[in-house]
Design a protein around this motif. Structure first.
Motif, PDB file in Angstrom:
ATOM      1  N   ARG A  19       0.812  -1.202   0.000  1.00 36.72           N
ATOM      2  CA  ARG A  19       0.000   0.000   0.000  1.00 36.72           C
ATOM      3  C   ARG A  19       0.846   1.252   0.000  1.00 36.72           C
ATOM      4  O   ARG A  19       1.811   1.347   0.753  1.00 36.72           O
ATOM      5  CB  ARG A  19      -0.839   0.060   1.267  1.00 36.72           C
ATOM      6  N   PRO A  38      -4.850   2.567   5.615  1.00 33.00           N
ATOM      7  CA  PRO A  38      -4.909   1.895   6.916  1.00 33.00           C
ATOM      8  C   PRO A  38      -3.613   1.174   7.280  1.00 33.00           C
ATOM      9  O   PRO A  38      -2.742   1.002   6.456  1.00 33.00           O
ATOM     10  CB  PRO A  38      -6.034   0.879   6.723  1.00 33.00           C
ATOM     11  N   GLY A  39      -3.522   0.767   8.538  1.00 30.41           N
ATOM     12  CA  GLY A  39      -2.392  -0.056   8.964  1.00 30.41           C
ATOM     13  C   GLY A  39      -1.293   0.734   9.647  1.00 30.41           C
ATOM     14  O   GLY A  39      -1.169   1.941   9.486  1.00 30.41           O
ATOM     15  N   GLY A  40      -0.475   0.017  10.391  1.00 25.87           N
ATOM     16  CA  GLY A  40       0.589   0.651  11.154  1.00 25.87           C
ATOM     17  C   GLY A  40       1.769   1.087  10.314  1.00 25.87           C
ATOM     18  O   GLY A  40       2.495   2.022  10.659  1.00 25.87           O
ATOM     19  N   TYR A  91      -3.675 -10.081  -3.784  1.00 23.93           N
ATOM     20  CA  TYR A  91      -3.918  -9.368  -2.515  1.00 23.93           C
ATOM     21  C   TYR A  91      -4.882 -10.137  -1.601  1.00 23.93           C
ATOM     22  O   TYR A  91      -4.500 -10.576  -0.521  1.00 23.93           O
ATOM     23  CB  TYR A  91      -4.423  -7.940  -2.800  1.00 23.93           C
ATOM     24  N   ASN A  96      -3.604 -12.457   1.702  1.00 25.56           N
ATOM     25  CA  ASN A  96      -4.460 -12.393   2.887  1.00 25.56           C
ATOM     26  C   ASN A  96      -5.308 -13.623   3.168  1.00 25.56           C
ATOM     27  O   ASN A  96      -5.969 -13.684   4.204  1.00 25.56           O
ATOM     28  CB  ASN A  96      -5.320 -11.132   2.818  1.00 25.56           C
ATOM     29  N   TRP A 100      -1.259 -14.617   5.272  1.00 28.38           N
ATOM     30  CA  TRP A 100      -1.674 -14.000   6.552  1.00 28.38           C
ATOM     31  C   TRP A 100      -2.077 -15.058   7.582  1.00 28.38           C
ATOM     32  O   TRP A 100      -1.503 -15.093   8.690  1.00 28.38           O
ATOM     33  CB  TRP A 100      -2.783 -12.967   6.316  1.00 28.38           C
ATOM     34  N   ASP A 145       7.158  -5.953   4.124  1.00 29.45           N
ATOM     35  CA  ASP A 145       6.065  -6.870   4.483  1.00 29.45           C
ATOM     36  C   ASP A 145       5.788  -8.054   3.551  1.00 29.45           C
ATOM     37  O   ASP A 145       6.292  -8.157   2.436  1.00 29.45           O
ATOM     38  CB  ASP A 145       4.789  -6.075   4.758  1.00 29.45           C
ATOM     39  N   TYR A 146       4.915  -8.931   4.094  1.00 27.88           N
ATOM     40  CA  TYR A 146       4.676 -10.266   3.546  1.00 27.88           C
ATOM     41  C   TYR A 146       4.104 -10.285   2.136  1.00 27.88           C
ATOM     42  O   TYR A 146       4.199 -11.292   1.452  1.00 27.88           O
ATOM     43  CB  TYR A 146       3.730 -11.035   4.484  1.00 27.88           C
ATOM     44  N   GLN A 147       3.499  -9.177   1.699  1.00 24.74           N
ATOM     45  CA  GLN A 147       2.929  -9.163   0.348  1.00 24.74           C
ATOM     46  C   GLN A 147       4.030  -9.169  -0.720  1.00 24.74           C
ATOM     47  O   GLN A 147       3.759  -9.477  -1.883  1.00 24.74           O
ATOM     48  CB  GLN A 147       2.063  -7.914   0.139  1.00 24.74           C
ATOM     49  N   HIS A 169       6.588  -7.128   8.786  1.00 22.68           N
ATOM     50  CA  HIS A 169       5.824  -6.493   9.871  1.00 22.68           C
ATOM     51  C   HIS A 169       4.999  -7.494  10.667  1.00 22.68           C
ATOM     52  O   HIS A 169       4.499  -7.161  11.741  1.00 22.68           O
ATOM     53  CB  HIS A 169       4.904  -5.416   9.299  1.00 22.68           C
ATOM     54  N   ILE A 170       4.817  -8.676  10.124  1.00 19.60           N
ATOM     55  CA  ILE A 170       3.971  -9.668  10.804  1.00 19.60           C
ATOM     56  C   ILE A 170       4.885 -10.786  11.351  1.00 19.60           C
ATOM     57  O   ILE A 170       6.089 -10.792  11.073  1.00 19.60           O
ATOM     58  CB  ILE A 170       2.876 -10.203   9.847  1.00 19.60           C
ATOM     59  N   ARG A 283      -8.069  -3.444  13.792  1.00 21.72           N
ATOM     60  CA  ARG A 283      -8.688  -3.790  12.516  1.00 21.72           C
ATOM     61  C   ARG A 283      -9.559  -5.003  12.810  1.00 21.72           C
ATOM     62  O   ARG A 283      -9.198  -5.849  13.646  1.00 21.72           O
ATOM     63  CB  ARG A 283      -7.628  -4.178  11.474  1.00 21.72           C
ATOM     64  N   ARG A 321     -10.219  -5.822   4.748  1.00 29.03           N
ATOM     65  CA  ARG A 321     -10.247  -6.993   3.835  1.00 29.03           C
ATOM     66  C   ARG A 321     -11.647  -7.582   3.723  1.00 29.03           C
ATOM     67  O   ARG A 321     -11.856  -8.795   3.897  1.00 29.03           O
ATOM     68  CB  ARG A 321      -9.247  -8.036   4.340  1.00 29.03           C
TER      69      ARG A 321
END
Ligand code: G6P
Length: 482
Positions: A19, A38-40, A91, A96, A100, A145-147, A169-170, A283, A321
């Motif tokens: 994003r 959104p998101g940290g 996505y 996700n 995720w 991040d994971y994406q 991040h996760i 979230r 999502r």
């Protein structure tokens, strides 16, 4: 070819994330605008980008948009287009509904589809190409991040001159779980394209190192990985924990503003001035343990150990999502539970749960944190949980009690929170009662210690630590080559 193609490769610092820091939004009347996404992640990186004059490569948050690069508030924005099909497969699908849930301890069952994987590969390549096109010779590129786990290797293959960082991040799951992934080796190879791979917790970094040992011929020694590739000298990769944080000072300053404090009083009054306000901010995600916290609160009311006139729960659940089935199911389940608890226990003048399916601006969040006597973070698994840190940063009055799940990365740092195992409902109920009756002096002592940590280890410290590690690797390489 766009008109900027000839001179686009001019940025020395490039962030790549799924994003963009801003989402492209369309109002009901068809007007379009840009709004914080959104998101940290965005909150964490925005201050660094502003002071670095860099480029940010990412998706604008809606399908089928083809927007030319532009400058926004000192950041060069490079939108990567995703078609409706990419959104579905890369996505909502692979990111996700496969990665995720897999990376969060299979709290929900991950789905494995080969079409989703193919889309993940193709979209990762698109992000890598876009990043390569804006990066100056020898630039630093920081992938998030994971994406985008394949981007580091794709970038290195194309641009060996770049210094490449990756931050996850996760959580990174234990090998027994990670090994389910049919494409487990390709993801590890993708990540090993980076010079530095950052994780939230020490445990995440060791899970990753174990996966490297099991799936590749590379060797690991504490935080160093020696990557052997045929026909080339071994390359040194650092993989270690860099716990992310927030812009703590700016959060505190916001909370100190008189109009925010007035708003906090107004919120309390609006809820009928209960003795205790408890707050959850998440979230709407199955990793957050929202159902567990509702269960504990509902049982305390049913047992008669707390009264609805005395203790109110405010739950902010921001939409997330919404086209992924597991999230639709979760929403139904949570809203059913909220409705039941309110139906059973609310009076004409007091609601039990004040539930909000919205995101709120920072100002309103700061006021909510000030209004809340108890902050409930009951995640079943969470990379870090920045909400816990925001609550602490906002409490300049050294008051408020943080109840924090040991399964959130933040619990490694926030040792004087009331730490809980959210699966243990009886334990959670006892801790809530303990928080309600905690003497002011103990609240202050705990909060002071939490604040010390959050104010000292803020987001600029995080990025500085990561970027110095990256600069160190680059320095070593330059020395080796000269
Ligand atoms: C988490 C992830 C971020 C993501 C955010 C919001 O914080 O680590 O990468 O941006 O959730 O999720 P979304 O799918 O809306 O981007």
């Amino acid at each position: 070819e766009t008109s900027t193609a000839g001179n686009a490769a001019e940025y020395d610092f490039v962030v790549v994330s799924n994003r963009l820091p801003v989402d492209h939004v369309v109002d009901d009347d068809g007007a379009t605008s840009w709004k914080a996404s959104p998101g940290g992640l965005v909150t964490a990186l925005e201050p660094i980008m502003r002071s670095n004059d860099g480029a940010w490569v990412g998706w604008a948050g809606r399908p089928d948009l083809d927007i030319a690069p532009f400058d926004n508030d000192g950041i060069h924005i490079v939108p990567v287009p995703l078609s409706a099909e990419d959104v579905e497969n890369y996505y909502e699908g692979f990111s996700n509904d496969t990665l995720w849930p897999l990376y969060h301890d299979v709290i929900a069952p991950p789905t494995y589809h080969r079409e989703w994987w193919e889309s993940y590969v193709a979209v990762n390549q698109r992000f890598a190409d876009a990043a390569a096109a804006v990066s100056a010779e020898g630039a630093v590129v920081w992938v998030q991040d994971y994406q985008l786990q394949l981007v580091p290797k794709m970038l290195r293959d194309k641009r060996p001159d770049l210094t490449i960082g990756f931050f996850n991040h996760i959580p990174f799951p234990p090998y027994g779980i990670y090994s389910q992934l049919p494409w487990r080796a390709a993801i590890i190879e993708g990540l090993l394209g980076a010079d530095v791979i950052g994780f939230q917790r020490v445990a995440d970094a060791s899970n990753f190192a174990r996966a490297v040992r099991r799936l590749t011929t590379s060797t690991t020694k504490t935080t160093t990985i020696e990557v052997a590739s045929p026909g080339r000298a071994t390359r040194r990769v650092i993989a270690k924990a860099f716990p992310i944080s927030i812009d703590s000072r700016s959060f505190e300053e916001l909370a100190r503003q008189p109009h925010i404090q007035a708003r906090a009083r107004e919120i309390r009054e609006g809820l009928g001035n209960p003795k205790t306000i408890m707050l959850g901010v998440d979230r709407l995600d199955y990793t957050k343990g929202i159902g567990h916290r509702l269960k504990a609160y509902g049982e305390l009311l049913a047992d008669g150990r707390i009264k609805v006139e005395d203790v109110t729960l405010v739950q902010v659940a921001s939409p997330s999502r919404e086209r992924v089935q597991a999230y639709m199911d979760l929403r139904d389940e949570i809203e059913l539970t909220v409705g039941r608890i309110n139906g059973d226990f609310a009076t004409m003048s007091h609601t039990a749960i004040s539930y909000h399916h919205h995101g709120y601006p920072r100002e309103e969040m700061a006021a909510l944190y000030l209004a809340a006597d108890i902050m409930l973070v009951t995640a079943l698994r969470d990379g870090m949980n920045l909400v816990a840190k925001e609550y602490v940063a906002a409490r300049f009055d050294d008051d408020g009690v943080l109840i924090l799940s040991e399964f959130a990365g933040a619990s490694d740092e926030l040792k004087r929170a009331l730490r809980i195992n959210p699966h243990d409902i009886d334990g959670l109920k006892e801790i809530i009662l303990q928080a309600i009756s905690m003497p002011k002096r103990e609240r202050a002592a705990r909060m002071r210690s939490l604040r010390k940590r959050v104010l000292e280890y803020d987001v600029s410290r995080w990025s500085t630590a990561f970027l110095s590690a990256l600069a160190g690797v680059r320095g070593d390489r330059d020395t080796a080559e000269s």
